[in-house]
Design a protein around this motif. Structure first.
Motif, short mmCIF file in Angstrom:
data_model
loop_
_atom_site.label_atom_id
_atom_site.label_comp_id
_atom_site.label_asym_id
_atom_site.label_seq_id
_atom_site.Cartn_x
_atom_site.Cartn_y
_atom_site.Cartn_z
N TYR A 95 -19.22 137.67 -53.11
CA TYR A 95 -18.67 137.02 -54.28
C TYR A 95 -17.24 136.61 -53.94
O TYR A 95 -16.65 137.12 -52.99
CB TYR A 95 -18.68 137.96 -55.49
CG TYR A 95 -20.07 138.40 -55.88
CD1 TYR A 95 -20.74 139.39 -55.18
CD2 TYR A 95 -20.72 137.81 -56.97
CE1 TYR A 95 -22.02 139.78 -55.52
CE2 TYR A 95 -22.01 138.20 -57.33
CZ TYR A 95 -22.65 139.19 -56.59
OH TYR A 95 -23.92 139.56 -56.93
N ARG A 96 -16.69 135.71 -54.74
CA ARG A 96 -15.31 135.31 -54.51
C ARG A 96 -14.61 135.05 -55.84
O ARG A 96 -15.26 134.75 -56.84
CB ARG A 96 -15.23 134.06 -53.62
CG ARG A 96 -15.78 132.79 -54.24
CD ARG A 96 -15.80 131.67 -53.21
NE ARG A 96 -16.28 130.41 -53.78
CZ ARG A 96 -16.50 129.31 -53.07
NH1 ARG A 96 -16.28 129.31 -51.76
NH2 ARG A 96 -16.92 128.23 -53.67
N GLN A 97 -13.30 135.19 -55.78
CA GLN A 97 -12.50 134.98 -56.98
C GLN A 97 -11.22 134.26 -56.60
O GLN A 97 -10.47 134.74 -55.74
CB GLN A 97 -12.21 136.30 -57.68
CG GLN A 97 -11.54 136.14 -59.03
CD GLN A 97 -11.52 137.43 -59.82
OE1 GLN A 97 -11.67 138.52 -59.28
NE2 GLN A 97 -11.37 137.32 -61.13
N LYS A 101 -9.59 132.20 -62.13
CA LYS A 101 -11.03 131.97 -62.29
C LYS A 101 -11.78 133.29 -62.28
O LYS A 101 -11.29 134.31 -61.77
CB LYS A 101 -11.56 131.06 -61.18
CG LYS A 101 -11.00 129.65 -61.20
CD LYS A 101 -11.69 128.80 -60.15
CE LYS A 101 -11.18 127.37 -60.17
NZ LYS A 101 -11.87 126.52 -59.15
N GLU A 102 -12.98 133.25 -62.81
CA GLU A 102 -13.82 134.45 -62.80
C GLU A 102 -14.46 134.61 -61.42
O GLU A 102 -14.62 133.64 -60.67
CB GLU A 102 -14.90 134.34 -63.88
CG GLU A 102 -14.35 134.37 -65.29
CD GLU A 102 -15.46 134.42 -66.33
OE1 GLU A 102 -15.14 134.57 -67.52
OE2 GLU A 102 -16.64 134.34 -65.96
N ARG A 103 -14.85 135.84 -61.13
CA ARG A 103 -15.55 136.10 -59.88
C ARG A 103 -16.89 135.37 -59.91
O ARG A 103 -17.61 135.39 -60.91
CB ARG A 103 -15.76 137.60 -59.70
CG ARG A 103 -16.28 138.00 -58.33
CD ARG A 103 -16.31 139.51 -58.17
NE ARG A 103 -14.96 140.09 -58.23
CZ ARG A 103 -14.70 141.36 -57.96
NH1 ARG A 103 -15.69 142.19 -57.61
NH2 ARG A 103 -13.47 141.83 -58.05
N GLU A 104 -17.22 134.73 -58.80
CA GLU A 104 -18.45 133.95 -58.75
C GLU A 104 -19.28 134.35 -57.54
O GLU A 104 -18.76 134.79 -56.52
CB GLU A 104 -18.16 132.45 -58.69
CG GLU A 104 -17.40 132.00 -57.45
CD GLU A 104 -17.22 130.50 -57.39
OE1 GLU A 104 -17.67 129.78 -58.30
OE2 GLU A 104 -16.63 130.03 -56.40
N LEU A 105 -20.57 134.14 -57.67
CA LEU A 105 -21.51 134.43 -56.59
C LEU A 105 -21.35 133.43 -55.46
O LEU A 105 -21.24 132.22 -55.70
CB LEU A 105 -22.94 134.38 -57.12
CG LEU A 105 -24.05 134.42 -56.09
CD1 LEU A 105 -24.18 135.84 -55.54
CD2 LEU A 105 -25.36 133.96 -56.69
N ALA A 154 -24.74 129.86 -53.63
CA ALA A 154 -24.12 128.98 -54.61
C ALA A 154 -24.26 127.54 -54.11
O ALA A 154 -24.17 127.27 -52.91
CB ALA A 154 -22.65 129.34 -54.80
N SER A 158 -22.24 125.25 -54.19
CA SER A 158 -21.02 124.77 -53.55
C SER A 158 -20.92 125.17 -52.09
O SER A 158 -20.10 124.60 -51.35
CB SER A 158 -19.80 125.31 -54.31
OG SER A 158 -19.82 126.73 -54.31
#
Length: 123
Positions: free
Chosen positions: A37-39, A43-47, A60, A62
């Protein structure tokens, strides 16, 4: 419990590559699910990528085609190979492992996160 240690982050130019590592310490009995995951700031943490044991890996949109998650069972380590990096990939990357660990003759569940590693893509 099971602790995760991440490494491999850093500063890279656009178009470059990095490989992140996430190693699990402790008496890991099995890993049932893994993910990255990254943040980014604000921004919110995203998969980024995630999979369950025996299942396919979800990426993801992206990062599809640029990122590959892999696993070394013997080392209880997962990796995230990132190619063709873009400035928008800049973030703190976190690994997550879920599974079971040996504890006094039994197996207990764990759900652990790494400490995070900074990836900065900039010229």
């Amino acid at each position: 419990q099971v602790q995760l240690v991440e490494s491999g982050g850093g500063l890279v130019q656009p178009g470059g590559s990095l490989r992140l590592s996430c190693g699990a310490s402790g008496s890991v009995y099995s890993i049932n699910a893994m993910g990255w995951y990254r943040q980014s700031p604000g921004k919110e943490r995203e998969l980024v990528a995630a999979s369950t044991s025996g299942g396919s890996t979800n990426y993801a949109d992206s990062v599809k085609g640029r990122v590959t998650m892999s696993r070394d069972n013997a080392k209880n380590t997962i990796y995230l190979q990132m190619n063709s990096l873009k400035p928008e990939d800049t973030a703190v990357y976190y690994c997550n492992l879920r599974g079971r660990y040996a504890y006094i003759g039994s197996a207990r569940a764990f759900d652990s996160w790494g400490q995070g590693t900074q990836v900065t893509v900039s010229s």
